[in-house]
Design a protein around this motif. Structure first.
Motif, PDB file in Angstrom:
ATOM      1  N   MET A 106       0.841  -1.183   0.000  1.00 50.58           N
ATOM      2  CA  MET A 106       0.000   0.000   0.000  1.00 50.58           C
ATOM      3  C   MET A 106       0.879   1.236   0.000  1.00 50.58           C
ATOM      4  SD  MET A 106      -3.137  -0.980   0.026  1.00 50.58           S
ATOM      5  CE  MET A 106      -4.515  -0.390   0.912  1.00 50.58           C
ATOM      6  N   LYS A 107       0.424   2.238  -0.707  1.00 48.27           N
ATOM      7  CA  LYS A 107       1.090   3.538  -0.699  1.00 48.27           C
ATOM      8  C   LYS A 107       0.260   4.484   0.155  1.00 48.27           C
ATOM      9  CE  LYS A 107       2.970   3.095  -5.321  1.00 48.27           C
ATOM     10  NZ  LYS A 107       2.977   3.642  -6.685  1.00 48.27           N
ATOM     11  N   THR A 108       0.933   5.260   0.987  1.00 46.75           N
ATOM     12  CA  THR A 108       0.257   6.218   1.854  1.00 46.75           C
ATOM     13  C   THR A 108       0.553   7.630   1.366  1.00 46.75           C
ATOM     14  OG1 THR A 108       0.461   4.734   3.741  1.00 46.75           O
ATOM     15  CG2 THR A 108       0.010   7.047   4.219  1.00 46.75           C
ATOM     16  N   PHE A 109      -0.501   8.435   1.243  1.00 39.81           N
ATOM     17  CA  PHE A 109      -0.383   9.840   0.862  1.00 39.81           C
ATOM     18  C   PHE A 109      -1.034  10.680   1.945  1.00 39.81           C
ATOM     19  CE2 PHE A 109      -0.222   7.458  -3.052  1.00 39.81           C
ATOM     20  CZ  PHE A 109       0.772   8.084  -3.779  1.00 39.81           C
ATOM     21  N   ILE A 110      -0.492  11.860   2.181  1.00 40.38           N
ATOM     22  CA  ILE A 110      -1.080  12.814   3.117  1.00 40.38           C
ATOM     23  C   ILE A 110      -1.465  14.052   2.318  1.00 40.38           C
ATOM     24  CG2 ILE A 110      -0.748  14.235   5.173  1.00 40.38           C
ATOM     25  CD1 ILE A 110      -0.688  11.270   5.818  1.00 40.38           C
ATOM     26  N   LEU A 111      -2.725  14.438   2.414  1.00 36.91           N
ATOM     27  CA  LEU A 111      -3.231  15.640   1.753  1.00 36.91           C
ATOM     28  C   LEU A 111      -3.450  16.703   2.809  1.00 36.91           C
ATOM     29  CD1 LEU A 111      -4.386  16.918  -0.882  1.00 36.91           C
ATOM     30  CD2 LEU A 111      -6.613  16.080  -0.153  1.00 36.91           C
ATOM     31  N   GLY A 112      -2.870  17.884   2.597  1.00 40.79           N
ATOM     32  CA  GLY A 112      -3.029  18.982   3.541  1.00 40.79           C
ATOM     33  C   GLY A 112      -2.091  18.850   4.722  1.00 40.79           C
ATOM     34  N   HIS A 113      -2.169  19.850   5.609  1.00 39.34           N
ATOM     35  CA  HIS A 113      -1.299  19.881   6.785  1.00 39.34           C
ATOM     36  C   HIS A 113      -2.091  19.928   8.087  1.00 39.34           C
ATOM     37  CE1 HIS A 113       1.283  21.392   3.497  1.00 39.34           C
ATOM     38  NE2 HIS A 113       2.171  20.614   4.105  1.00 39.34           N
ATOM     39  N   SER A 114      -3.414  20.028   7.985  1.00 40.26           N
ATOM     40  CA  SER A 114      -4.260  20.063   9.181  1.00 40.26           C
ATOM     41  C   SER A 114      -5.667  19.617   8.800  1.00 40.26           C
ATOM     42  CB  SER A 114      -4.319  21.479   9.767  1.00 40.26           C
ATOM     43  OG  SER A 114      -5.025  22.343   8.893  1.00 40.26           O
ATOM     44  N   LYS A 115      -6.449  19.282   9.815  1.00 39.73           N
ATOM     45  CA  LYS A 115      -7.846  18.907   9.583  1.00 39.73           C
ATOM     46  C   LYS A 115      -8.599  20.064   8.940  1.00 39.73           C
ATOM     47  CE  LYS A 115     -10.106  16.541  12.699  1.00 39.73           C
ATOM     48  NZ  LYS A 115     -10.884  16.136  13.894  1.00 39.73           N
ATOM     49  N   GLU A 116      -8.375  21.276   9.424  1.00 39.58           N
ATOM     50  CA  GLU A 116      -9.076  22.458   8.903  1.00 39.58           C
ATOM     51  C   GLU A 116      -8.749  22.696   7.428  1.00 39.58           C
ATOM     52  OE1 GLU A 116      -7.226  22.410  11.787  1.00 39.58           O
ATOM     53  OE2 GLU A 116      -8.986  22.247  13.087  1.00 39.58           O
TER      54      GLU A 116
END
Length: 109
Positions: free
Chosen positions: A1-11
């Motif tokens: 699986m590849k993991t990506f993170i979008l954004g820097h905060s929940k907001e």
């Protein structure tokens, strides 16, 4: 699986993916669609399995479905199950909204 993170905060993620909208995003070599209901974000493949039409051009129903703009096939955005139409189920992706952004898991190609 590849993991990506979008954004820097929940907001930031909540601003990037407005509720009841469909956003097309590029993650590495893969394009996927994201939509949001409250603080739950759903990820699914970008193109309808039937005729490869962009689901980002479709719309959402009150029943947690994305509707293809070409033939109005309907897919459950949580499970990917086809609810109306004659094609395979939609591929969906695991997402988790955290304080440091949206974590998205994509299968290895």
């Amino acid at each position: 699986m590849k993991t990506f993170i979008l954004g820097h905060s929940k907001e930031e993620v909540l601003r990037l993916v407005p509720e009841n909208s469909i956003r097309l995003v590029q993650l590495g070599e893969e394009k996927i669609c994201l939509t949001r209901k409250g603080e739950t974000v759903y990820g699914f493949e970008a193109f309808c399995p039937h005729r490869r039409v962009s689901l980002a051009q479709g719309f959402l129903t009150p029943f947690r479905e994305v509707v293809c703009p070409l033939h109005q096939y309907r897919f459950d955005i949580k499970t990917g199950s086809v609810r109306s139409g004659d094609c395979r189920d939609l591929q969906v992706f695991s997402t988790e909204l955290t304080d440091v952004g949206l974590r998205i898991l994509l299968p290895d190609q």
